[in-house]
Design an enzyme around this catalytic site. Structure first.
Site, mmCIF file in Angstrom:
data_model
loop_
_atom_site.group_PDB
_atom_site.id
_atom_site.type_symbol
_atom_site.label_atom_id
_atom_site.label_comp_id
_atom_site.label_asym_id
_atom_site.label_seq_id
_atom_site.Cartn_x
_atom_site.Cartn_y
_atom_site.Cartn_z
ATOM 1 N N HIS A 1 0.815 -1.223 0.000
ATOM 2 C CA HIS A 1 0.000 0.000 0.000
ATOM 3 C C HIS A 1 0.847 1.272 0.000
ATOM 4 O O HIS A 1 0.345 2.348 -0.308
ATOM 5 C CB HIS A 1 -0.981 0.000 1.183
ATOM 6 C CG HIS A 1 -0.376 0.291 2.521
ATOM 7 N ND1 HIS A 1 -0.039 -0.697 3.407
ATOM 8 C CD2 HIS A 1 -0.059 1.457 3.126
ATOM 9 C CE1 HIS A 1 0.453 -0.142 4.511
ATOM 10 N NE2 HIS A 1 0.457 1.158 4.361
ATOM 11 N N ASP B 1 0.378 -7.594 1.509
ATOM 12 C CA ASP B 1 0.797 -6.199 1.666
ATOM 13 C C ASP B 1 2.313 -6.069 1.689
ATOM 14 O O ASP B 1 2.871 -5.299 2.470
ATOM 15 C CB ASP B 1 0.186 -5.571 2.923
ATOM 16 C CG ASP B 1 0.207 -4.034 2.858
ATOM 17 O OD1 ASP B 1 0.338 -3.496 1.743
ATOM 18 O OD2 ASP B 1 0.101 -3.393 3.924
ATOM 19 N N SER C 1 4.597 2.654 7.869
ATOM 20 C CA SER C 1 4.319 1.473 7.046
ATOM 21 C C SER C 1 5.535 1.094 6.223
ATOM 22 O O SER C 1 6.138 1.934 5.554
ATOM 23 C CB SER C 1 3.135 1.757 6.113
ATOM 24 O OG SER C 1 1.951 1.927 6.842
#
Length: 455
Positions: free
Chosen positions: A116, A146, A220
């Site tokens: 993402h 992911d 992230s």
């Protein structure tokens, strides 16, 4: 006469007397090692020494993507623009976003991050801790886990040593390193709050490490490391009801990330493995019904004909308890183990039937759509189904799809539509096409029967 002497003076007097006594008796006085009041602080700083070695391996990732420009539709009307003498409005705008990444192969310049973080990216730039900046090539990414892999051409890179997530225990100290809110490299610490978390994204392959180390937007793709500086996870998600960190963060275990990375480097994509079974968690109710004392494992709901599982004799009602000697905790765990095993290899499956343990080697085949999308009406689109022992098993539900919004969940077993029993995907499709207005689905969910009404 009794003279009061304060405790501090008493201690000083005792030391002086003892020293004089030893000196006159011919004994050498050994120097006394002073206990520094900062001894504990010096010991605690060992983490700083570890971070000096590992933080150069954590990078900042800047992504430039193109998004449709948000304008009033009248600005695109040629008559309106001509009347007001307006220029042509741009159809796209550049969008900037930031995240983090981890160098795991310094020799080849491979960087792990989240899917993402780079999704929809036009240009990707990687900035090292020493402020060197490089254009990055996207090797490949996998939405289901992911995970994404980047490659940079650079020298003097530092890579993180890999740890073993299987050795983690709840309560172990961990450190999260990343680039929260674009501030630059930041370190936060906490503990392992839980292991084997799933259900965060119904579409994904999940086995998250949960931590209370602060993970915020921009973290992230960053590193979750142990106290000795070993990489055990890639930070990926948080639960944030108020929009900020509340101490519930998740990281993809590094062994799962590496399995994805190998396939992305070799093939540019991830080929999912399968053995041809529909499964669900072994709940206490199911364990009692099946006469099984344990409550950890995956119950086989159905076995496809001519599938690898059928060839070794697996049947509906069997409980798979181990893969390659490692215990299975539930259906998501089995799905991860099989799905991320290279296609064409074999694994040893152990299962229980009538109290007896059975073991066989099963070949992993490519998942080419054994579970198919049903011909659903628009209000239930987004569900992937399998036939399951005279009913229909919901394999996955696309996040934010019509089926998800209607309340359908992965793992549901559909037994009837508007009180009309369904025994296959074809039955279900026919019943849904015949339905008018409100749809009532009879489901089994977690061992309980419920009625899902969809208007």
């Amino acid at each position: 006469m009794i003279v009061y002497m304060p405790p501090r003076a008493q201690r000083f007097f005792a030391v002086v007397v003892t020293t004089i006594f030893l000196a006159f008796s011919g004994c050498a006085v050994a120097p006394v090692a002073a206990q520094s009041p900062f001894a504990e602080t010096v010991e605690a700083r060992s983490l700083a020494d570890v971070l000096e070695d590992v933080t150069p391996a954590v990078v900042n990732i800047a992504v430039t993507s193109r998004a449709p420009a948000e304008t009033n539709p009248l600005f695109n009307d040629p008559y309106y623009r001509r009347f007001f003498d307006l220029p042509q409005m741009p159809q796209q705008r550049h969008k900037m976003s930031a995240g983090s990444g981890v160098i795991v192969d310094a020799a080849n310049g491979y960087v792990l991050t989240n899917h993402h973080v780079i999704e929809g990216a036009g240009d990707i730039a990687v900035t090292l801790k020493d402020r060197r900046r490089f254009a990055a090539e996207l090797v490949g990414s996998d939405k289901a886990t992911d995970i994404a892999v980047l490659k940079i051409e650079a020298e003097r890179l530092t890579e993180l040593p890999i740890g073993n997530p299987d050795l983690l225990r709840v309560g172990d100290d961990v450190v999260a390193i990343g680039n929260p809110f674009g501030l630059g490299q930041t370190v936060t610490s906490g503990i392992v709050s839980a292991l084997g978390r799933s259900g965060i994204n119904v579409e994904g392959y999940e086995d998250f490490i949960q931590t209370d180390a602060s993970i915020n937007p921009g973290n992230s793709g960053g590193a979750l490391i142990t106290g000795d500086g070993r990489l055990v996870g890639i930070n990926t998600a948080i639960i944030a009801p108020a929009g900020g960190n509340v101490g519930i963060g998740f990281a993809v275990p590094i062994d799962m990330a590496q399995a994805v990375m190998r396939q992305l480097i070799e093939h540019g994509q991830v080929s999912r493995g399968r053995i041809g079974v529909a499964i669900q968690d072994l709940t206490p109710d199911l364990a009692e019904a099946l006469g099984i004392e344990r409550i950890r494992g995956a119950v086989v709901g159905s076995v496809e004909e001519q599938a690898p599982a059928a060839h070794v004799g697996l049947q509906a009602g069997d409980v798979i308890v181990a893969v390659d000697g490692q215990e299975i905790t539930g259906a998501p765990d089995l799905r991860n183990r099989i799905g991320l095993t290279p296609v064409g290899s074999t694994v040893e499956i152990a299962w229980l039937r009538d109290g007896e343990r059975n073991v066989a080697r099963v070949r992993i085949e490519a998942d080419n759509g054994g579970a198919i999308a049903a011909t659903f009406p628009q209000k239930l689109s987004g569900a992937i189904l399998q036939d399951a022992s005279g009913n229909v098993f919901v394999e996955t539900v696309e996040p934010n799809s019509a089926a998800a919004m209607a309340g359908l969940r992965a793992g549901d077993v559909i037994v009837a539509v508007n009180r009309q029993p369904v025994q296959s995907r074809e039955d279900l499709s026919s019943a849904l096409r015949a339905a008018r207005g409100t749809i009532a689905l009879d489901l089994f969910r977690g061992g309980n029967r419920l009625l899902l009404v969809i208007r």
